[in-house]
Design an enzyme around this catalytic site. Structure first.
Site, PDB file in Angstrom:
ATOM      1  N   HIS A  85      -8.555   1.589  -1.010  1.00  0.00           N
ATOM      2  CA  HIS A  85      -8.930   1.442  -2.419  1.00  0.00           C
ATOM      3  C   HIS A  85      -8.825  -0.012  -2.829  1.00  0.00           C
ATOM      4  O   HIS A  85      -7.984  -0.753  -2.326  1.00  0.00           O
ATOM      5  CB  HIS A  85      -8.056   2.321  -3.331  1.00  0.00           C
ATOM      6  N   GLN A 136       0.846  -1.205   0.000  1.00  0.00           N
ATOM      7  CA  GLN A 136       0.000   0.000   0.000  1.00  0.00           C
ATOM      8  C   GLN A 136       0.876   1.248   0.000  1.00  0.00           C
ATOM      9  O   GLN A 136       1.802   1.365   0.817  1.00  0.00           O
ATOM     10  CB  GLN A 136      -0.934   0.015   1.221  1.00  0.00           C
TER      11      GLN A 136
HETATM   12  P1  DGP Z   1      -1.438   0.927  -3.534  1.00  0.00           P
HETATM   13  O1  DGP Z   1      -0.005   0.638  -3.870  1.00  0.00           O
HETATM   14  O2  DGP Z   1      -2.259  -0.332  -3.313  1.00  0.00           O
HETATM   15  O3  DGP Z   1      -1.579   1.943  -2.420  1.00  0.00           O
HETATM   16  O4  DGP Z   1      -2.054   1.578  -4.844  1.00  0.00           O
HETATM   17  C1  DGP Z   1      -1.934   2.914  -5.137  1.00  0.00           C
HETATM   18  C2  DGP Z   1      -2.147   3.062  -6.614  1.00  0.00           C
HETATM   19  O5  DGP Z   1      -2.421   4.418  -6.875  1.00  0.00           O
HETATM   20  C3  DGP Z   1      -0.952   2.695  -7.476  1.00  0.00           C
HETATM   21  O6  DGP Z   1      -1.276   1.555  -8.287  1.00  0.00           O
HETATM   22  C4  DGP Z   1      -0.696   3.896  -8.349  1.00  0.00           C
HETATM   23  C5  DGP Z   1      -1.926   4.734  -8.148  1.00  0.00           C
HETATM   24  N1  DGP Z   1      -1.692   6.167  -8.150  1.00  0.00           N
HETATM   25  C6  DGP Z   1      -0.727   6.838  -7.476  1.00  0.00           C
HETATM   26  N2  DGP Z   1      -0.832   8.154  -7.686  1.00  0.00           N
HETATM   27  C7  DGP Z   1      -1.912   8.323  -8.510  1.00  0.00           C
HETATM   28  C8  DGP Z   1      -2.523   9.470  -9.091  1.00  0.00           C
HETATM   29  O7  DGP Z   1      -2.131  10.618  -8.897  1.00  0.00           O
HETATM   30  N3  DGP Z   1      -3.587   9.235  -9.896  1.00  0.00           N
HETATM   31  C9  DGP Z   1      -4.071   7.978 -10.147  1.00  0.00           C
HETATM   32  N4  DGP Z   1      -5.112   7.865 -10.950  1.00  0.00           N
HETATM   33  N5  DGP Z   1      -3.508   6.877  -9.604  1.00  0.00           N
HETATM   34  C10 DGP Z   1      -2.440   7.051  -8.806  1.00  0.00           C
END
Ligand code: DGP
Length: 110
Positions: free
Chosen positions: A96, A90
């Site tokens: 999420h 995470q």
């Molecule tokens: P986790 O590693 O499970 O906390 O997933 C976080 C996810 O969020 C990762 O797959 C990348 C995504 N992410 C990080 N920053 C942003 C952002 O600014 N916009 C979007 N759409 N996704 C993001």
């Protein structure tokens, strides 16, 4: 305020694919599958392990939103992942669910 709270508040842009009163879904910025959508509660729950019995309905709604988004994306086979805590991958501390599909998914994930 976490990154995802800023997306919910429209303070930073995201490719939002679904939204209702309690949940929001937007495309992951670095997709690991042809369909990679993050489904979040609007309520700021940092991690699944921070949820309590008062969140039961919200947690159910999250799964319904995943199913809706998957159906709308034409997916029949897909994976739903929650990373709980830094040691599990995470990186954003707003609960999420990762919806991933559109390719063959191997098991177990890394
Ligand atoms: P986790 O590693 O499970 O906390 O997933 C976080 C996810 O969020 C990762 O797959 C990348 C995504 N992410 C990080 N920053 C942003 C952002 O600014 N916009 C979007 N759409 N996704 C993001």
């Amino acid at each position: 305020m976490t990154l995802f709270e800023k997306i919910i508040a429209r303070q930073i842009p995201a490719d939002i694919v679904y939204e209702d009163a309690d949940t929001i879904a937007f495309r992951d910025i670095s997709p690991r599958a042809p369909v990679h959508v993050l489904v979040c509660p609007k309520k700021a729950i940092p991690k699944l392990s921070d949820s309590d019995d008062g969140d039961t309905e919200t947690l159910g709604k999250l799964l319904r939103s995943v199913a809706r988004v998957a159906l709308a994306a034409g997916l029949t086979d897909y994976r739903v992942i929650i990373n709980n805590g830094a040691g599990a991958g995470q990186s954003v501390f707003h609960l999420h669910l990762h919806l991933m599909g559109g390719r063959t998914l191997t098991w177990p994930p890394g």
